[in-house]
Design a protein around this motif. Structure first.
Motif, PDB file in Angstrom:
ATOM      1  N   UNK A  65      12.728   0.197  -4.102  1.00  0.00           N
ATOM      2  CA  UNK A  65      13.502  -0.082  -2.885  1.00  0.00           C
ATOM      3  C   UNK A  65      14.994  -0.065  -3.162  1.00  0.00           C
ATOM      4  N   UNK A 101      -2.852   5.041  -9.461  1.00  0.00           N
ATOM      5  CA  UNK A 101      -2.708   4.072  -8.380  1.00  0.00           C
ATOM      6  C   UNK A 101      -1.717   3.004  -8.851  1.00  0.00           C
ATOM      7  N   UNK A 102      -0.753   2.650  -7.998  1.00  0.00           N
ATOM      8  CA  UNK A 102       0.333   1.760  -8.422  1.00  0.00           C
ATOM      9  C   UNK A 102      -0.189   0.421  -8.933  1.00  0.00           C
ATOM     10  N   UNK A 103      -1.163  -0.168  -8.231  1.00  0.00           N
ATOM     11  CA  UNK A 103      -1.691  -1.476  -8.624  1.00  0.00           C
ATOM     12  C   UNK A 103      -2.279  -1.415 -10.031  1.00  0.00           C
ATOM     13  N   UNK A 106       0.535  -1.238 -12.607  1.00  0.00           N
ATOM     14  CA  UNK A 106       1.244  -2.498 -12.858  1.00  0.00           C
ATOM     15  C   UNK A 106       0.368  -3.488 -13.632  1.00  0.00           C
ATOM     16  N   UNK A 107      -0.921  -3.574 -13.245  1.00  0.00           N
ATOM     17  CA  UNK A 107      -1.820  -4.507 -13.938  1.00  0.00           C
ATOM     18  C   UNK A 107      -1.993  -4.107 -15.400  1.00  0.00           C
ATOM     19  N   UNK A 121       1.799  -9.761 -12.607  1.00  0.00           N
ATOM     20  CA  UNK A 121       2.810  -8.826 -12.123  1.00  0.00           C
ATOM     21  C   UNK A 121       3.986  -9.634 -11.572  1.00  0.00           C
ATOM     22  N   UNK A 122       5.208  -9.396 -12.051  1.00  0.00           N
ATOM     23  CA  UNK A 122       6.365 -10.195 -11.601  1.00  0.00           C
ATOM     24  C   UNK A 122       6.564 -10.083 -10.092  1.00  0.00           C
ATOM     25  N   UNK A 123       6.891 -11.213  -9.466  1.00  0.00           N
ATOM     26  CA  UNK A 123       7.083 -11.184  -8.015  1.00  0.00           C
ATOM     27  C   UNK A 123       8.401 -11.815  -7.602  1.00  0.00           C
ATOM     28  N   UNK A 129      11.032  -3.872  -5.306  1.00  0.00           N
ATOM     29  CA  UNK A 129       9.626  -3.447  -5.277  1.00  0.00           C
ATOM     30  C   UNK A 129       9.528  -1.953  -5.577  1.00  0.00           C
ATOM     31  N   UNK A 130       8.430  -1.592  -6.227  1.00  0.00           N
ATOM     32  CA  UNK A 130       8.212  -0.180  -6.524  1.00  0.00           C
ATOM     33  C   UNK A 130       7.600   0.535  -5.321  1.00  0.00           C
ATOM     34  N   UNK A 131       8.020   1.759  -5.078  1.00  0.00           N
ATOM     35  CA  UNK A 131       7.349   2.607  -4.092  1.00  0.00           C
ATOM     36  C   UNK A 131       6.026   3.088  -4.693  1.00  0.00           C
ATOM     37  N   UNK A 132       5.078   3.407  -3.826  1.00  0.00           N
ATOM     38  CA  UNK A 132       3.775   3.829  -4.377  1.00  0.00           C
ATOM     39  C   UNK A 132       3.870   5.150  -5.134  1.00  0.00           C
ATOM     40  N   UNK A 135       9.775   9.690  -5.740  1.00  0.00           N
ATOM     41  CA  UNK A 135      10.149  10.850  -4.919  1.00  0.00           C
ATOM     42  C   UNK A 135      11.425  11.504  -5.429  1.00  0.00           C
TER      43      UNK A 135
ATOM     44  N   UNK B 574       5.444   2.846   1.989  1.00  0.00           N
ATOM     45  CA  UNK B 574       5.334   3.170   0.565  1.00  0.00           C
ATOM     46  C   UNK B 574       5.503   1.938  -0.313  1.00  0.00           C
ATOM     47  N   UNK B 575       6.018   0.832   0.267  1.00  0.00           N
ATOM     48  CA  UNK B 575       6.154  -0.419  -0.492  1.00  0.00           C
ATOM     49  C   UNK B 575       4.943  -1.326  -0.304  1.00  0.00           C
ATOM     50  N   UNK B 581       0.428  -6.517  -4.157  1.00  0.00           N
ATOM     51  CA  UNK B 581       0.196  -6.955  -5.538  1.00  0.00           C
ATOM     52  C   UNK B 581       1.043  -8.180  -5.884  1.00  0.00           C
ATOM     53  N   UNK B 582       2.314  -8.173  -5.382  1.00  0.00           N
ATOM     54  CA  UNK B 582       3.211  -9.277  -5.733  1.00  0.00           C
ATOM     55  C   UNK B 582       3.119 -10.405  -4.723  1.00  0.00           C
ATOM     56  N   UNK B 584       4.610 -10.550  -2.009  1.00  0.00           N
ATOM     57  CA  UNK B 584       5.926 -10.786  -1.387  1.00  0.00           C
ATOM     58  C   UNK B 584       5.981 -10.238   0.030  1.00  0.00           C
ATOM     59  N   UNK B 591      11.761  -1.883   3.789  1.00  0.00           N
ATOM     60  CA  UNK B 591      12.811  -0.887   3.985  1.00  0.00           C
ATOM     61  C   UNK B 591      12.857  -0.526   5.465  1.00  0.00           C
TER      62      UNK B 591
END
Lengths: 180, 599
Positions: A65, A101-103, A106-107, A121-123, A129-132, A135, B574-575, B581-582, B584, B591
């Motif tokens: 983001x 897959x993003x999840x 991260x895991x 996973x840090x929150x 936040x990461x985009x899936x 790009x 996309x977020x 997962x987080x 949040x 966005x």
């Protein structure tokens, strides 16, 4: 009468700063360059936000983001926006995660890696936040020019910038686009 | 796999272990086994003494050849715009849900696979599908239910009701060609009477031009082939009628095959060729048996073979080769590659086929309709033929009329007929546009309906698709863009990448992510495609978009979400994974689409 100096901003999004290193490889042309331009936001100046500029150079693709915010800030302030290098143009190395897959990704890093126990996973809201998917920058904002290469060589960057500053449509000759 | 080995060796032997028969061998092996497993390709490569990669390259090129198992019932819905307008997508969805299978996938029990294919040439009686290669026309929900039931009960396709496979000619207007009452051999007799030289002179007088779209003068082509070095000349009939919306050749082959074969024989008389090929598109395979029977009858009547009509030295015979679902093979040099058993990649011209064609031999490639028309020249004489039509377009033209009209079908008119006249005759009272010449042709808007069908005004290979005021020109162009992206042979980068980029932009606009700069980008890609492509497929691929952008620009503009740049995807969505997962949901975890984007 001297012409007013052009303002240039540069940044690295999901990149490795290799393109910036290559930019420094223009060596003695740096002296010519500072006669013609002044730098706005850039790792060279440590200015944190971009103001109105003539030229923006973007290294790296868009993976989170924060990258989106920075990229939009550049687009809103730069008359000409340039994608520099393979990651900005295609996503490059960071985009190798796109087929995962993003999840799971991260895991794997924060929970299951050897030597980690009870990790999560840090929150923290401070962290973007990461985009899936990662790009290329032209999928998120309008981009005017592209300088290919990983990284583009110093002479390539210099040729492109000197054309642009002189008001010529930049043209990279074959030797500057020939990578093997 | 002794069974497979025997099957492969039998089929290879039947074709004389000739590598130029590779495509035909692959088609026949697949007929027996159902698909082309990897070890089967190795066996074929070994038997033909070809590199494995060459065999795999050919097997991978044609969309009717499968390297993975397909259903015992393989159902392909024709995906032309006219099929879509008649509700094909909903019918396909209905059949998929009745048979518990996803489009494009094989059902778990291996029973059925359902997907789409490019236009099958049944636009006058759609929506249509190919079921195990056989055309089924006039699909509706009732017929879909019946098909689902037949598949579930595993009734072999050969035992299905014959009415399903009924293909009508739908000839609505006959002129010189379709009203011809000539008996087989009449035209040949006339041409033989004036001698080979005299026959070519008649052809020159007729000023007949090719009906496949390009409009090259037939006599010039024949003469160049006759005068080319090499005694082993070849006549090829291009029956690869793949242009979406075109089905005139289907009707000629089904009901006037004698005229077509006679035309090929007339070409042989003019050029001295002894070998003829008909390249029949895979979609028209159901006509193969009938065509073989016509050939057999003509051989028995002395109209093919050695010493035709008693003329010593006039020897000519015809083989039929099948295509396997590749639009690009309608391009003559790609067709020749395919005839030689290779991937259908267009060649660089020159040299032209008339000097270096099939296996490097001097070759004439003519369209089905062109060849049929030469019989009229033989019967009436060149002058009489040239008396109809316009100055630069002599004779008549078959139009394949489909879309929003009361009477779709085949209409034969003298060249020079106005679009208005055709629309009136076919009962299209509310037309807003006509696509003439198929996907690669031109989109004619209402203000141009006074224009005439002729090489000097609106050239067409025969397609004439009518769109009424309820249709969306953007969707028409999008259908054609999908078609070209699917049919690009992949050989040259401008076309392979350009057609996909164009599809990406059209999808972006269709999904509501369009932005003003996209229109400029589309125009840039269309220029690139036009100027840099290797063959006509790439250079005509942008035609529907260019025409629609000029004549129906508001259908693009009303899809623009923004006048500034707009990503093709939803950034906030996309977020979503990372948010989940987080855990949040703070402001920074979103966005805003509009924020920060002013320029």
């Amino acid at each position: 009468m001297t012409r007013p100096k052009l303002r240039i901003a540069t940044t690295s999004l999901a990149g490795c700063f290799g393109c910036h290193m290559s930019f420094l490889d223009i060596d003695e042309h740096l002296f010519e360059l500072v006669e013609l331009v002044e730098f706005d936001r850039s790792p060279l100046t440590d200015i944190k936000h971009c103001g109105p500029c003539d030229i923006g150079l973007i290294e790296g693709g868009v993976c989170n983001a924060e990258n989106v915010h920075v990229l939009r800030e550049f687009r809103n302030n730069c008359k000409t926006l340039i994608a520099v290098g393979a990651c900005a143009i295609n996503g490059g190395l960071p985009a190798q995660r796109n087929h995962l897959e993003l999840g799971a990704c991260l895991r794997e890093v924060y929970e299951f890696r050897d030597g980690l126990s009870g990790g999560q996973v840090p929150n923290d809201p401070e962290l973007p936040l990461l985009l899936d998917k990662v790009h290329p920058i032209h999928e998120v904002v309008r981009v005017d020019y592209f300088i290919p290469g990983c990284p583009p060589s110093g002479p390539t960057i210099w040729k492109f910038l000197s054309d642009l500053i002189a008001g010529r449509t930049p043209r990279l000759t074959h030797s500057l686009m020939h990578f093997d | 796999m002794p069974g497979i080995e025997r099957c492969v060796s039998e089929i290879v032997t039947r074709h004389g272990a000739d590598p130029s028969q590779l495509l035909q061998i692959l088609i026949q092996v697949q007929d027996v086994i159902g698909y082309l497993p990897a070890d089967c390709l190795s066996l074929i490569a070994e038997a033909l003494d070809l590199p494995r990669a060459r065999v795999e390259g050919v097997a991978g090129f044609y969309s009717f050849l499968h390297s993975r198992p397909v259903g015992r019932y393989r159902i392909l819905f024709s995906d032309n715009i006219t099929d879509r307008m008649l509700g094909a997508p909903a019918l396909m969805q209905a059949l998929c849900s009745k048979l518990w299978v996803e489009p494009g996938k094989l059902s778990e029990d291996g029973l059925v696979s359902i997907t789409t294919t490019s236009c099958t040439g049944m636009c006058d009686q759609g929506p249509a599908a190919l079921i195990n290669g056989r055309p089924v026309t006039r699909l509706d929900h009732r017929r879909i239910n019946e098909i689902a039931e037949l598949v579930r009960q595993q009734v072999p396709v050969s035992a299905w009701p014959a009415a399903f496979f009924n293909v009508e000619d739908n000839i609505r207007r006959r002129d010189a060609l379709l009203a011809s009452t000539a008996a087989p051999g009449d035209a040949l007799r006339a041409a033989i009477r004036v001698g080979r030289e005299g026959w070519l002179t008649e052809m020159e007088r007729s000023r007949l031009r090719g009906r496949g779209g390009a409009g090259f003068t037939t006599a010039v082509k024949w003469k160049a082939c006759r005068d080319a070095d090499g005694a082993d000349k070849v006549i090829v009939c291009n029956a690869d009628e793949g242009e979406p919306g075109t089905f005139k050749d289907r009707v000629l082959l089904a009901s006037h095959a004698d005229l077509v074969f006679e035309g090929m024989t007339l070409a042989a008389w003019a050029t001295g060729a002894q070998k003829g090929f008909m390249y029949l598109r895979g979609e028209y395979r159901y006509l193969l048996e009938h065509l073989q029977a016509v050939l057999e009858r003509r051989r028995a009547a002395g109209l093919l073979g050695a010493g035709i009509r008693g003329q010593a030295g006039f020897d000519f015979d015809i083989d039929i080769h099948l295509g396997a679902g590749a639009y690009v093979c309608g391009e003559e040099t790609a067709l020749l590659e395919s005839l030689e058993g290779k991937r259908g990649t267009p060649r660089i011209r020159p040299p032209f086929p008339v000097t270096h064609g099939y296996l490097g031999r001097p070759t004439v490639v003519n369209n089905v309709e062109t060849l049929a028309k030469t019989t009229l020249v033989a019967l009436e004489g060149g002058e009489a033929f040239a008396a109809t039509g316009t100055a630069q377009s002599t004779g008549t033209k078959l139009l394949s009329v489909s879309g929003d009209c009361a009477y779709p079908g085949i209409y034969e008119y003298p060249f020079g007929v106005s679009i208005e006249r055709v629309l009136e005759d076919c009962g299209a009272s509310d037309a807003q546009a006509v696509q003439a010449g198929g996907a690669s042709g031109v989109l004619i808007a209402g203000y141009e309906f006074h224009r005439r069908v002729a090489f000097e005004d609106v050239p067409t290979a025969g397609a004439f698709m009518v769109f009424d005021s309820g249709r969306d020109a953007f969707e028409i162009a999008r259908n054609f863009v999908d078609f070209f992206a699917h049919e690009s042979c992949g050989f040259c980068t401008p076309c392979r990448v350009g057609t996909s980029l164009l599809k990406g932009y059209m999808d972006k606009l269709a999904s509501g992510h369009g932005a003003k700069p996209d229109l400029a980008d589309i125009e840039w890609v269309t220029r690139l495609l036009k100027n840099a492509s290797h063959c006509g497929l790439g250079s005509s691929a942008p035609n529907p978009v260019i025409d629609t952008l000029v004549k129906f620009r508001p259908t693009f503009e009303r899809r623009l979400e923004s006048l500034h740049f707009e990503p093709a995807f939803d950034l906030d969505a996309a977020l979503a994974t990372a948010r989940r997962i987080t855990g949040r949901d703070d402001a920074a975890a979103h966005l805003d689409r509009k924020k920060e984007t002013q320029r």
